[in-house]
Design a protein around this motif. Structure first.
Motif, PDB file in Angstrom:
ATOM      1  N   GLY A  50       0.814  -1.215   0.000  1.00 20.82           N
ATOM      2  CA  GLY A  50       0.000   0.000   0.000  1.00 20.82           C
ATOM      3  C   GLY A  50       0.846   1.263   0.000  1.00 20.82           C
ATOM      4  O   GLY A  50       0.455   2.285  -0.578  1.00 20.82           O
ATOM      5  N   PHE A  51       2.011   1.184   0.630  1.00 19.17           N
ATOM      6  CA  PHE A  51       2.881   2.355   0.759  1.00 19.17           C
ATOM      7  C   PHE A  51       3.335   2.882  -0.598  1.00 19.17           C
ATOM      8  O   PHE A  51       3.452   4.097  -0.793  1.00 19.17           O
ATOM      9  CB  PHE A  51       4.092   1.984   1.616  1.00 19.17           C
ATOM     10  N   VAL A  52       3.613   1.979  -1.524  1.00 19.31           N
ATOM     11  CA  VAL A  52       4.129   2.398  -2.837  1.00 19.31           C
ATOM     12  C   VAL A  52       3.037   2.559  -3.894  1.00 19.31           C
ATOM     13  O   VAL A  52       3.336   2.790  -5.063  1.00 19.31           O
ATOM     14  CB  VAL A  52       5.208   1.420  -3.342  1.00 19.31           C
ATOM     15  N   LYS A  53       1.788   2.469  -3.482  1.00 18.32           N
ATOM     16  CA  LYS A  53       0.688   2.734  -4.416  1.00 18.32           C
ATOM     17  C   LYS A  53       0.432   4.238  -4.439  1.00 18.32           C
ATOM     18  O   LYS A  53      -0.539   4.752  -3.891  1.00 18.32           O
ATOM     19  CB  LYS A  53      -0.565   1.968  -4.006  1.00 18.32           C
ATOM     20  N   VAL A  54       1.347   4.937  -5.052  1.00 16.52           N
ATOM     21  CA  VAL A  54       1.298   6.397  -5.121  1.00 16.52           C
ATOM     22  C   VAL A  54       1.507   6.826  -6.565  1.00 16.52           C
ATOM     23  O   VAL A  54       1.853   6.013  -7.428  1.00 16.52           O
ATOM     24  CB  VAL A  54       2.381   7.027  -4.215  1.00 16.52           C
ATOM     25  N   ASP A  55       1.299   8.107  -6.832  1.00 14.14           N
ATOM     26  CA  ASP A  55       1.530   8.597  -8.185  1.00 14.14           C
ATOM     27  C   ASP A  55       3.028   8.585  -8.491  1.00 14.14           C
ATOM     28  O   ASP A  55       3.872   8.514  -7.595  1.00 14.14           O
ATOM     29  CB  ASP A  55       0.956  10.010  -8.352  1.00 14.14           C
ATOM     30  N   GLN A  56       3.338   8.643  -9.777  1.00 14.03           N
ATOM     31  CA  GLN A  56       4.730   8.502 -10.219  1.00 14.03           C
ATOM     32  C   GLN A  56       5.673   9.548  -9.632  1.00 14.03           C
ATOM     33  O   GLN A  56       6.759   9.188  -9.152  1.00 14.03           O
ATOM     34  CB  GLN A  56       4.776   8.534 -11.745  1.00 14.03           C
ATOM     35  N   PRO A  57       5.317  10.835  -9.625  1.00 12.33           N
ATOM     36  CA  PRO A  57       6.235  11.822  -9.032  1.00 12.33           C
ATOM     37  C   PRO A  57       6.540  11.537  -7.563  1.00 12.33           C
ATOM     38  O   PRO A  57       7.681  11.691  -7.115  1.00 12.33           O
ATOM     39  CB  PRO A  57       5.483  13.155  -9.202  1.00 12.33           C
ATOM     40  N   THR A  58       5.512  11.107  -6.804  1.00 11.88           N
ATOM     41  CA  THR A  58       5.732  10.791  -5.396  1.00 11.88           C
ATOM     42  C   THR A  58       6.660   9.596  -5.251  1.00 11.88           C
ATOM     43  O   THR A  58       7.561   9.588  -4.397  1.00 11.88           O
ATOM     44  CB  THR A  58       4.394  10.505  -4.686  1.00 11.88           C
ATOM     45  N   LEU A  59       6.465   8.575  -6.081  1.00 10.58           N
ATOM     46  CA  LEU A  59       7.323   7.394  -6.029  1.00 10.58           C
ATOM     47  C   LEU A  59       8.768   7.764  -6.317  1.00 10.58           C
ATOM     48  O   LEU A  59       9.686   7.286  -5.634  1.00 10.58           O
ATOM     49  CB  LEU A  59       6.841   6.346  -7.043  1.00 10.58           C
ATOM     50  N   PHE A  60       8.992   8.613  -7.305  1.00  4.00           N
ATOM     51  CA  PHE A  60      10.361   9.020  -7.619  1.00  4.00           C
ATOM     52  C   PHE A  60      10.967   9.842  -6.484  1.00  4.00           C
ATOM     53  O   PHE A  60      12.166   9.741  -6.197  1.00  4.00           O
ATOM     54  CB  PHE A  60      10.390   9.817  -8.922  1.00  4.00           C
ATOM     55  N   ASP A  61      10.145  10.659  -5.818  1.00  6.68           N
ATOM     56  CA  ASP A  61      10.647  11.428  -4.667  1.00  6.68           C
ATOM     57  C   ASP A  61      11.011  10.502  -3.513  1.00  6.68           C
ATOM     58  O   ASP A  61      11.972  10.761  -2.765  1.00  6.68           O
ATOM     59  CB  ASP A  61       9.596  12.446  -4.210  1.00  6.68           C
ATOM     60  N   ILE A  62      10.262   9.427  -3.339  1.00  7.76           N
ATOM     61  CA  ILE A  62      10.585   8.437  -2.303  1.00  7.76           C
ATOM     62  C   ILE A  62      11.932   7.790  -2.608  1.00  7.76           C
ATOM     63  O   ILE A  62      12.764   7.583  -1.712  1.00  7.76           O
ATOM     64  CB  ILE A  62       9.475   7.367  -2.204  1.00  7.76           C
ATOM     65  N   ILE A  63      12.155   7.471  -3.889  1.00  7.64           N
ATOM     66  CA  ILE A  63      13.432   6.871  -4.290  1.00  7.64           C
ATOM     67  C   ILE A  63      14.584   7.823  -3.988  1.00  7.64           C
ATOM     68  O   ILE A  63      15.622   7.416  -3.439  1.00  7.64           O
ATOM     69  CB  ILE A  63      13.425   6.507  -5.786  1.00  7.64           C
ATOM     70  N   LEU A  64      14.408   9.086  -4.311  1.00  6.34           N
ATOM     71  CA  LEU A  64      15.462  10.073  -4.058  1.00  6.34           C
ATOM     72  C   LEU A  64      15.735  10.205  -2.561  1.00  6.34           C
ATOM     73  O   LEU A  64      16.889  10.293  -2.136  1.00  6.34           O
ATOM     74  CB  LEU A  64      15.065  11.428  -4.646  1.00  6.34           C
ATOM     75  N   ALA A  65      14.662  10.214  -1.762  1.00  3.53           N
ATOM     76  CA  ALA A  65      14.828  10.333  -0.312  1.00  3.53           C
ATOM     77  C   ALA A  65      15.505   9.089   0.258  1.00  3.53           C
ATOM     78  O   ALA A  65      16.393   9.192   1.119  1.00  3.53           O
ATOM     79  CB  ALA A  65      13.469  10.548   0.352  1.00  3.53           C
ATOM     80  N   ALA A  66      15.093   7.914  -0.221  1.00  5.46           N
ATOM     81  CA  ALA A  66      15.693   6.663   0.267  1.00  5.46           C
ATOM     82  C   ALA A  66      17.172   6.606  -0.082  1.00  5.46           C
ATOM     83  O   ALA A  66      17.992   6.104   0.695  1.00  5.46           O
ATOM     84  CB  ALA A  66      14.959   5.467  -0.337  1.00  5.46           C
ATOM     85  N   ASN A  67      17.527   7.132  -1.244  1.00  9.03           N
ATOM     86  CA  ASN A  67      18.928   7.171  -1.653  1.00  9.03           C
ATOM     87  C   ASN A  67      19.718   8.158  -0.794  1.00  9.03           C
ATOM     88  O   ASN A  67      20.795   7.842  -0.293  1.00  9.03           O
ATOM     89  CB  ASN A  67      19.025   7.559  -3.125  1.00  9.03           C
ATOM     90  N   TYR A  68      19.175   9.345  -0.608  1.00 17.31           N
ATOM     91  CA  TYR A  68      19.847  10.384   0.179  1.00 17.31           C
ATOM     92  C   TYR A  68      20.039   9.950   1.634  1.00 17.31           C
ATOM     93  O   TYR A  68      21.107  10.140   2.224  1.00 17.31           O
ATOM     94  CB  TYR A  68      19.027  11.669   0.121  1.00 17.31           C
TER      95      TYR A  68
END
Length: 196
Positions: free
Chosen positions: A125-143
């Motif tokens: 459920g956590f990753v059932k988000v729109d594409q921009p939000t998912l990409f922001d999550i990836i950037l945050a997880a990387n940072y």
């Protein structure tokens, strides 16, 4: 699928003690004030359940347990090296919306009472988000260097393109085809497997 320029990589917080001197740690862009580490930042039993303060890039304040925050290797190393104090940690690369989601994710995953099925359901459920939000999550997880979150979000992107054609992927990610017809024909000839 189209040429993509590499962006600059996100900076990670760094804090190291060298030759017994007081080092300095950073969790943001160049030119920002850098807090000085306290020597002897070893973790003690008293730190369990301790709350730390985080500030998002837009200045919103958040609190989370030190245990949950330590899922981020970036913050974990700062805690170990004594770089976290009452003034909190500023995260200039993570906005408040995404930071709130990251904190929710970490809090859920440090709860030892959670069953595997419950965590999987939460993750789905956590990753059932729109594409921009998912990409922001990836950037945050990387940072923040949160391995589990990075793997989850990247796998979600991988699943979203599975079985899609080159043209469909271009449309999905708004990738402009900047190859000439001749260049693309040559690429298709050299790499037919990529266009199957």
């Amino acid at each position: 699928m189209g040429r993509q320029q590499r962006g600059s990589s996100s900076g990670h917080a760094a804090c190291r003690h060298r030759h017994g001197s007081r080092s300095r740690c950073s969790a943001g862009r160049r030119g920002q004030p850098i807090p000085t580490c306290r020597p002897g930042g070893e973790k003690s039993n008293a730190d369990e359940g301790k709350m730390i303060t985080l500030f998002s890039s837009d200045g919103e304040r958040f609190e989370m347990t030190q245990e949950a925050a330590a899922m981020s290797q970036t913050i974990h190393h700062m805690i170990e090296d004594g770089c976290v104090d009452d003034k909190g940690v500023h995260l200039p690369n993570v906005g408040s919306k995404i930071l709130a989601m990251v904190i929710e994710y970490c809090n859920k995953h440090v709860a030892s009472s959670e069953e595997k099925e419950d965590l999987k359901s939460f993750d789905d459920g956590f990753v059932k988000v729109d594409q921009p939000t998912l990409f922001d999550i990836i950037l945050a997880a990387n940072y923040l260097d949160i391995k589990q979150l990075m793997e989850l979000s990247c796998q979600t992107v991988a699943d979203s393109i599975k079985g899609k054609s080159v043209e469909e992927i271009r449309t999905l990610f708004n990738i402009e085809n900047d190859f000439t017809p001749e260049e693309e024909a040559e690429i298709r000839k050299e790499n037919p497997w990529a266009f199957e």
